[in-house]
Design a protein around this motif. Structure first.
Motif, PDB file in Angstrom:
ATOM      1  N   ASN A   8       0.841  -1.188   0.000  1.00  0.00           N
ATOM      2  CA  ASN A   8       0.000   0.000   0.000  1.00  0.00           C
ATOM      3  C   ASN A   8       0.877   1.238   0.000  1.00  0.00           C
ATOM      4  OD1 ASN A   8      -1.409   2.289   1.749  1.00  0.00           O
ATOM      5  ND2 ASN A   8      -3.013   1.103   0.728  1.00  0.00           N
ATOM      6  N   PHE A   9       0.505   2.209  -0.812  1.00  0.00           N
ATOM      7  CA  PHE A   9       1.175   3.512  -0.840  1.00  0.00           C
ATOM      8  C   PHE A   9       0.104   4.576  -0.947  1.00  0.00           C
ATOM      9  CE2 PHE A   9       2.992   7.191  -2.940  1.00  0.00           C
ATOM     10  CZ  PHE A   9       4.163   7.387  -2.212  1.00  0.00           C
ATOM     11  N   SER A  10       0.155   5.553  -0.015  1.00  0.00           N
ATOM     12  CA  SER A  10      -0.885   6.577  -0.004  1.00  0.00           C
ATOM     13  C   SER A  10      -0.324   7.894   0.502  1.00  0.00           C
ATOM     14  CB  SER A  10      -2.062   6.142   0.880  1.00  0.00           C
ATOM     15  OG  SER A  10      -1.634   5.985   2.224  1.00  0.00           O
ATOM     16  N   TYR A  11      -1.019   8.974   0.172  1.00  0.00           N
ATOM     17  CA  TYR A  11      -0.751  10.321   0.679  1.00  0.00           C
ATOM     18  C   TYR A  11      -1.941  10.732   1.523  1.00  0.00           C
ATOM     19  CZ  TYR A  11       3.478  11.394  -1.961  1.00  0.00           C
ATOM     20  OH  TYR A  11       4.772  11.424  -2.422  1.00  0.00           O
ATOM     21  N   ASN A  12      -1.647  11.370   2.671  1.00  0.00           N
ATOM     22  CA  ASN A  12      -2.695  11.770   3.604  1.00  0.00           C
ATOM     23  C   ASN A  12      -2.547  13.243   3.970  1.00  0.00           C
ATOM     24  OD1 ASN A  12      -3.735   8.956   4.127  1.00  0.00           O
ATOM     25  ND2 ASN A  12      -1.619   8.727   4.832  1.00  0.00           N
ATOM     26  N   ALA A  13      -3.673  13.859   4.219  1.00  0.00           N
ATOM     27  CA  ALA A  13      -3.688  15.262   4.651  1.00  0.00           C
ATOM     28  C   ALA A  13      -4.796  15.450   5.672  1.00  0.00           C
ATOM     29  CB  ALA A  13      -3.878  16.195   3.464  1.00  0.00           C
ATOM     30  N   MET A  14      -4.488  16.217   6.760  1.00  0.00           N
ATOM     31  CA  MET A  14      -5.478  16.514   7.793  1.00  0.00           C
ATOM     32  C   MET A  14      -5.537  18.023   7.971  1.00  0.00           C
ATOM     33  SD  MET A  14      -4.557  13.539  10.597  1.00  0.00           S
ATOM     34  CE  MET A  14      -5.923  14.044  11.631  1.00  0.00           C
ATOM     35  N   THR A  15      -6.717  18.570   7.798  1.00  0.00           N
ATOM     36  CA  THR A  15      -6.889  20.023   7.862  1.00  0.00           C
ATOM     37  C   THR A  15      -8.190  20.346   8.569  1.00  0.00           C
ATOM     38  OG1 THR A  15      -8.043  20.138   5.739  1.00  0.00           O
ATOM     39  CG2 THR A  15      -5.633  20.303   5.683  1.00  0.00           C
ATOM     40  N   ASN A  16      -8.286  21.649   8.917  1.00  0.00           N
ATOM     41  CA  ASN A  16      -9.521  22.151   9.498  1.00  0.00           C
ATOM     42  C   ASN A  16     -10.302  23.020   8.525  1.00  0.00           C
ATOM     43  OD1 ASN A  16      -9.261  20.962  12.061  1.00  0.00           O
ATOM     44  ND2 ASN A  16      -7.807  22.558  12.679  1.00  0.00           N
ATOM     45  N   ASP A  17      -9.762  23.224   7.318  1.00  0.00           N
ATOM     46  CA  ASP A  17     -10.425  24.086   6.340  1.00  0.00           C
ATOM     47  C   ASP A  17     -10.408  23.379   4.987  1.00  0.00           C
ATOM     48  OD1 ASP A  17      -7.825  24.324   5.323  1.00  0.00           O
ATOM     49  OD2 ASP A  17      -7.437  26.100   6.554  1.00  0.00           O
ATOM     50  N   PHE A  18     -10.796  24.102   3.956  1.00  0.00           N
ATOM     51  CA  PHE A  18     -10.839  23.569   2.599  1.00  0.00           C
ATOM     52  C   PHE A  18      -9.919  24.360   1.673  1.00  0.00           C
ATOM     53  CE2 PHE A  18     -14.800  22.253   4.554  1.00  0.00           C
ATOM     54  CZ  PHE A  18     -14.870  20.925   4.185  1.00  0.00           C
ATOM     55  N   ASN A  19      -8.846  24.861   2.192  1.00  0.00           N
ATOM     56  CA  ASN A  19      -7.861  25.581   1.396  1.00  0.00           C
ATOM     57  C   ASN A  19      -6.867  24.558   0.826  1.00  0.00           C
ATOM     58  OD1 ASN A  19      -6.287  27.483   0.195  1.00  0.00           O
ATOM     59  ND2 ASN A  19      -5.631  28.522   2.077  1.00  0.00           N
ATOM     60  N   PHE A  20      -7.208  23.979  -0.316  1.00  0.00           N
ATOM     61  CA  PHE A  20      -6.435  22.858  -0.850  1.00  0.00           C
ATOM     62  C   PHE A  20      -5.004  23.252  -1.221  1.00  0.00           C
ATOM     63  CE2 PHE A  20     -10.892  21.900  -1.754  1.00  0.00           C
ATOM     64  CZ  PHE A  20     -11.006  20.620  -1.220  1.00  0.00           C
ATOM     65  N   SER A  21      -4.789  24.459  -1.604  1.00  0.00           N
ATOM     66  CA  SER A  21      -3.450  24.863  -2.048  1.00  0.00           C
ATOM     67  C   SER A  21      -2.430  24.856  -0.901  1.00  0.00           C
ATOM     68  CB  SER A  21      -3.504  26.257  -2.681  1.00  0.00           C
ATOM     69  OG  SER A  21      -3.971  27.205  -1.733  1.00  0.00           O
ATOM     70  N   GLU A  22      -2.903  24.944   0.328  1.00  0.00           N
ATOM     71  CA  GLU A  22      -1.984  24.978   1.458  1.00  0.00           C
ATOM     72  C   GLU A  22      -1.932  23.658   2.229  1.00  0.00           C
ATOM     73  OE1 GLU A  22      -2.973  28.238   3.922  1.00  0.00           O
ATOM     74  OE2 GLU A  22      -2.601  29.767   2.368  1.00  0.00           O
ATOM     75  N   TYR A  23      -2.520  22.614   1.672  1.00  0.00           N
ATOM     76  CA  TYR A  23      -2.501  21.319   2.344  1.00  0.00           C
ATOM     77  C   TYR A  23      -1.082  20.746   2.375  1.00  0.00           C
ATOM     78  CZ  TYR A  23      -7.594  20.861   2.539  1.00  0.00           C
ATOM     79  OH  TYR A  23      -8.924  21.045   2.825  1.00  0.00           O
ATOM     80  N   ARG A  24      -0.765  20.073   3.452  1.00  0.00           N
ATOM     81  CA  ARG A  24       0.504  19.367   3.562  1.00  0.00           C
ATOM     82  C   ARG A  24       0.221  17.857   3.472  1.00  0.00           C
ATOM     83  NH1 ARG A  24       3.424  21.559   8.848  1.00  0.00           N
ATOM     84  NH2 ARG A  24       1.305  21.222   9.653  1.00  0.00           N
ATOM     85  N   TRP A  25       0.645  17.275   2.356  1.00  0.00           N
ATOM     86  CA  TRP A  25       0.405  15.854   2.102  1.00  0.00           C
ATOM     87  C   TRP A  25       1.607  15.050   2.579  1.00  0.00           C
ATOM     88  CZ3 TRP A  25      -4.233  14.171   0.283  1.00  0.00           C
ATOM     89  CH2 TRP A  25      -5.076  15.139  -0.274  1.00  0.00           C
ATOM     90  N   THR A  26       1.329  14.030   3.370  1.00  0.00           N
ATOM     91  CA  THR A  26       2.407  13.184   3.899  1.00  0.00           C
ATOM     92  C   THR A  26       2.250  11.763   3.346  1.00  0.00           C
ATOM     93  OG1 THR A  26       1.058  12.677   5.845  1.00  0.00           O
ATOM     94  CG2 THR A  26       2.608  14.515   5.996  1.00  0.00           C
ATOM     95  N   PRO A  27       3.333  11.153   2.866  1.00  0.00           N
ATOM     96  CA  PRO A  27       3.243   9.796   2.308  1.00  0.00           C
ATOM     97  C   PRO A  27       3.211   8.743   3.410  1.00  0.00           C
ATOM     98  CG  PRO A  27       5.488  10.597   2.160  1.00  0.00           C
ATOM     99  CD  PRO A  27       4.687  11.730   2.723  1.00  0.00           C
ATOM    100  N   TYR A  28       2.555   7.618   3.036  1.00  0.00           N
ATOM    101  CA  TYR A  28       2.511   6.472   3.940  1.00  0.00           C
ATOM    102  C   TYR A  28       2.497   5.214   3.077  1.00  0.00           C
ATOM    103  CZ  TYR A  28       0.606   2.931   7.064  1.00  0.00           C
ATOM    104  OH  TYR A  28       0.400   1.776   7.778  1.00  0.00           O
TER     105      TYR A  28
END
Length: 508
Positions: free
Chosen positions: A359-379
């Motif tokens: 399995n390979f995935s990218y995850n992001a956890m935010t409190n808003d919907f500002n997609f341009s500032e999301y920080r995606w972390t691989p797992y």
């Protein structure tokens, strides 16, 4: 006879009402590049020709092999089984899927620490509380604004920390592949046997179709010969009526004799019409079995007499009877083999299985919907999965017993089917021999009846016989003619049933 001819023309004209539409259909769907087969050429000619197209039994069988609906369905069933087999082999290859998910948190989890939170907060302060230098709040952790642990929104956390964020996004790829799975490997063989069973069922459909075509073809020949016999009876009755009218005018016969002659003619007419309708109906039945349009202008070639020459040879050709090619026995053998493999599949359910997963995935956890500032972390991960069956409440054990029970049922069915087929073969051979003897006896009776009728008819012309004697001789002649034709027809239908039971293919 003029009335009969007019009736025949009217009925024949009704048969051509849809010929043009069928010809347009065949032309629109024909391939210009591929060479046309003999059956296609015959159908095109029958669709456009005003005169009936005469076909032999072999040509009728060729048409049915390409046009019969049951044959087409059987071929499609083979394709379905082949698709299922390929689908079962796909289980040996890696199963790769793309995944995506969104999760909205309704109530966050709360984390509690086994130390005084006020030491981190610098005391149980209020809104102006600040953290000591060098202490940072981790991402996803919210510090209560009050010393009582009140969470945003007014909820009470009891002195704990809310963990996580309101929106969670993930996207990735997962793959899995079996490394050791004996149950799966054995099921692949069952898929192959399923294709063999579909092929044998298609062969069974062809054998059944061949028998139906032969029966319909021979029934048409029988109907045509019956029509000729009744037409001859009508012509003889008309001839006798003309002779009787001459004698009546010469006052050599009574009124009763003239009425008897007219009655004989009147009684012969319905038989001719019924026989003519039987010919048309038998042709419709033949075309329905062939899978062609009922209005197509087709007719059959030959006479039943042509098939009588091979009776003796056809009987002794089947001196050695074997069920090795019988389609029912072959299907039961394949089913028994499939059930034997099914027993092994159920037994292999007790064997451990091993699989690999990735399995390979990218995850992001935010409190808003500002997609341009999301920080995606691989797992990502890769691992092995070992499954060892231990206890399933007796499910696997009873599945094995069920498969064994089905296997024993098929074995019993095989024995009973073989017994019934041997009886059917003996019945067909007995019917063939009986009708062969009946035919030769009918031929002798026919020769005697024809000679007797000729003598009585000439005697009636010179006044030495009565019309009653003529009618008796005509009845004996008609019965002998129909008896000979019926014996050949019964022989041929019994032979067709025998060939189907023995699994003799037309293509061979």
């Amino acid at each position: 006879m003029k009335k009969l001819a007019v009736t025949a023309v009217i009925i024949a004209g009704m048969a051509f009402s849809h010929v043009d539409a069928f010809a347009q259909y065949k032309t629109a769907n024909a391939s210009e590049e591929a060479p046309k087969s003999e059956s296609e050429l015959i159908l095109e000619e029958a669709a456009s020709s005003e005169a009936p197209v005469i076909i032999t039994l072999e040509q009728a069988l060729q048409i049915a092999l390409s046009e019969n609906v049951s044959v087409k369905v059987a071929d499609m069933e083979i394709q379905r089984a082949q698709y299922a087999k390929k689908g079962s082999y796909a289980a040996l290859f890696p199963q790769i899927d793309a995944t995506g998910a969104y999760q909205r948190t309704i109530k966050k989890q709360v984390m509690y620490m086994d130390f005084d939170m006020s030491s981190i907060m610098g005391g149980a302060g209020g809104e102006g509380t600040e953290l000591p230098d060098g202490v940072e709040i981790p991402d996803g952790v919210e510090i209560p604004e009050s010393g009582e642990g009140a969470a945003p929104g007014g909820s009470d956390n009891g002195g704990g920390l809310e963990v996580g964020r309101w929106n969670t996004w993930s996207a990735g790829v997962s793959a899995a592949m079996p490394l050791v799975n004996a149950q799966l490997w054995k099921s692949l063989k069952i898929s192959g046997l399923d294709v063999e069973l579909a092929v044998e069922k298609a062969r069974s459909s062809r054998l059944e179709m061949v028998t139906q075509v032969k029966n319909a073809y021979f029934a048409t020949l029988l109907a045509k010969e019956a029509f000729e016999v009744y037409k001859q009876v009508y012509e003889n009755a008309v001839q006798n009526l003309e002779e009787t009218e001459k004698k009546y005018r010469a006052q050599k016969v009574s009124d009763m004799e003239l009425l008897r002659a007219k009655t004989t003619v009147a009684n012969a007419i319905p038989n001719v019409y019924n026989a003519e309708g039987s010919v048309i109906l038998s042709l419709w039945q033949l075309k329905a079995v062939l899978g062609v349009d009922l209005d197509m202008n087709l007719d059959v070639a030959g006479k039943l007499e042509d098939w009588s020459e091979h009776m003796f040879y056809d009987i002794h050709q089947h001196d050695s009877i074997s069920l090795d090619r019988n389609t029912t026995m072959k299907q039961l053998a394949i089913q028994a083999e499939m059930l034997a493999e099914t027993i092994k599949v159920q037994q292999f359910a007790n064997i451990p299985s091993l699989a690999v997963a990735f399995n390979f995935s990218y995850n992001a956890m935010t409190n808003d919907f500002n997609f341009s500032e999301y920080r995606w972390t691989p797992y990502s991960y890769v691992g092995l999965s070992l499954s060892i069956p231990i206890f399933a409440g007796g499910k696997r054990y009873h599945a094995i017993r069920q498969a064994k029970n089905q296997y024993e049922q098929v074995q019993l069915q095989t024995v009973n089917t073989e017994r019934q087929l041997k009886i059917a073969i003996r019945q067909s051979l007995n019917a063939m021999e009986t009708n062969m003897k009946s035919y030769y006896a009918s031929k002798d009776a026919l020769a005697a009846a024809q000679k007797g009728y000729d003598i009585v008819a000439k005697s009636y012309q010179v006044g030495r016989s009565t019309l009653i004697e003529v009618n008796d001789a005509q009845l004996a002649l008609t019965q002998a003619q129909l008896g000979a034709s019926q014996a050949v027809y019964n022989f041929l239908t019994a032979k067709a049933q025998l060939e189907q039971a023995l699994g003799q293919d037309f293509v061979e």
